[in-house]
Design a protein around this motif. Sequence first.
Motif, PDB file in Angstrom:
ATOM      1  N   MET A 147       0.853  -1.197   0.000  1.00 46.78           N
ATOM      2  CA  MET A 147       0.000   0.000   0.000  1.00 46.78           C
ATOM      3  C   MET A 147       0.883   1.238   0.000  1.00 46.78           C
ATOM      4  O   MET A 147       1.894   1.299   0.692  1.00 46.78           O
ATOM      5  N   ALA A 148       0.491   2.222  -0.777  1.00 47.16           N
ATOM      6  CA  ALA A 148       1.268   3.469  -0.826  1.00 47.16           C
ATOM      7  C   ALA A 148       1.205   4.179   0.510  1.00 47.16           C
ATOM      8  O   ALA A 148       0.220   4.098   1.235  1.00 47.16           O
ATOM      9  N   LYS A 149       2.258   4.874   0.819  1.00 45.58           N
ATOM     10  CA  LYS A 149       2.302   5.604   2.077  1.00 45.58           C
ATOM     11  C   LYS A 149       1.373   6.797   2.021  1.00 45.58           C
ATOM     12  O   LYS A 149       1.078   7.333   0.966  1.00 45.58           O
ATOM     13  N   ALA A 150       0.935   7.237   3.196  1.00 44.58           N
ATOM     14  CA  ALA A 150       0.004   8.359   3.271  1.00 44.58           C
ATOM     15  C   ALA A 150       0.598   9.584   2.607  1.00 44.58           C
ATOM     16  O   ALA A 150       1.761   9.908   2.792  1.00 44.58           O
ATOM     17  N   GLY A 151      -0.210  10.261   1.825  1.00 40.87           N
ATOM     18  CA  GLY A 151       0.220  11.489   1.193  1.00 40.87           C
ATOM     19  C   GLY A 151       0.610  11.317  -0.253  1.00 40.87           C
ATOM     20  O   GLY A 151       0.641  12.269  -1.004  1.00 40.87           O
ATOM     21  N   SER A 199      11.661  -2.650  -9.316  1.00 37.65           N
ATOM     22  CA  SER A 199      10.912  -3.308  -8.240  1.00 37.65           C
ATOM     23  C   SER A 199      11.506  -2.967  -6.881  1.00 37.65           C
ATOM     24  O   SER A 199      10.766  -2.728  -5.910  1.00 37.65           O
ATOM     25  N   GLU A 200      12.843  -2.912  -6.809  1.00 33.15           N
ATOM     26  CA  GLU A 200      13.486  -2.534  -5.546  1.00 33.15           C
ATOM     27  C   GLU A 200      13.175  -1.086  -5.193  1.00 33.15           C
ATOM     28  O   GLU A 200      12.958  -0.759  -4.017  1.00 33.15           O
ATOM     29  N   ALA A 201      13.176  -0.211  -6.199  1.00 33.72           N
ATOM     30  CA  ALA A 201      12.845   1.189  -5.937  1.00 33.72           C
ATOM     31  C   ALA A 201      11.416   1.310  -5.422  1.00 33.72           C
ATOM     32  O   ALA A 201      11.140   2.075  -4.489  1.00 33.72           O
ATOM     33  N   ALA A 202      10.502   0.565  -6.032  1.00 36.57           N
ATOM     34  CA  ALA A 202       9.105   0.593  -5.596  1.00 36.57           C
ATOM     35  C   ALA A 202       8.988   0.089  -4.157  1.00 36.57           C
ATOM     36  O   ALA A 202       8.285   0.690  -3.332  1.00 36.57           O
ATOM     37  N   LYS A 203       9.670  -1.011  -3.867  1.00 38.22           N
ATOM     38  CA  LYS A 203       9.611  -1.575  -2.515  1.00 38.22           C
ATOM     39  C   LYS A 203      10.175  -0.591  -1.494  1.00 38.22           C
ATOM     40  O   LYS A 203       9.609  -0.403  -0.407  1.00 38.22           O
ATOM     41  N   THR A 204      11.296   0.051  -1.829  1.00 35.27           N
ATOM     42  CA  THR A 204      11.899   1.023  -0.921  1.00 35.27           C
ATOM     43  C   THR A 204      10.973   2.206  -0.681  1.00 35.27           C
ATOM     44  O   THR A 204      10.918   2.761   0.420  1.00 35.27           O
ATOM     45  N   VAL A 246       5.125   2.548 -10.218  1.00 32.32           N
ATOM     46  CA  VAL A 246       6.277   3.272 -10.747  1.00 32.32           C
ATOM     47  C   VAL A 246       5.995   3.753 -12.167  1.00 32.32           C
ATOM     48  O   VAL A 246       6.374   4.864 -12.549  1.00 32.32           O
ATOM     49  N   TYR A 247       5.301   2.921 -12.941  1.00 37.05           N
ATOM     50  CA  TYR A 247       5.115   3.224 -14.361  1.00 37.05           C
ATOM     51  C   TYR A 247       4.119   4.359 -14.602  1.00 37.05           C
ATOM     52  O   TYR A 247       3.974   4.807 -15.730  1.00 37.05           O
TER      53      TYR A 247
END
Length: 206
Positions: free
Chosen positions: A1-5, A34-39, A47-48
């Motif tokens: 889930m995306a972080k708040a904001g 994928s690593e960037a998205a996870k971080t 990301v896309y």
Amino acid sequence: MAKAGYHHGNLRQALVDAALRLIEAQGPTGFTLSEAAKTAGVTPAAVYRHFAGRDDLIAECARQGHAIFADLIDHAWNEGRPSTLAAFEATGRAYLAFARKFPGHYMAMFESGVSMSRSPELAAVAQRSQAVLARAAAALTEQLPEGRRPPASMVAAHIWAMSHGVVELFARGTPGARGPFQPEELLEAGLGIYMRGMGLLPADRG
């Protein structure tokens, strides 16, 4: 889930910040989207919405880095005040300081292989820092008689290469490259020798 904001528009910058952390830790080609998205705390698909691929993400890191870099060296040059040599030395110190403080940006800019012509925005901001060095070199060469005046573009290239070489060899922990001198001392001495070699006698050095 995306972080708040993130739904307010923060996701793009969050991905850039994540990429910068990964670049510092693993190098500019040592991570995946994928690593960037996870971080960043989002799904890879998210990301896309902002970047076509990893190179686009790295290019944005480079663009932001060039903007910071250009501001720093422009401030350091200070239109050649209080003297040309002092301003050149300040510009060199700013180069070293940038590489130390913003290693992720630095690697994205100079070690990722991303072309500066990848986008008009990246090309434009990269040219800003080059323009500062061009103005500085022009101010330096104007002090020489016209018959002994090297092209300002060549002087700018020499100074850029000297600064970049000191950063790469002595300011970024290259194994086996540490010596008895601080990077700032090496660059200051190199600039002084270079300018004396052209026949300049800076007032602040006697």
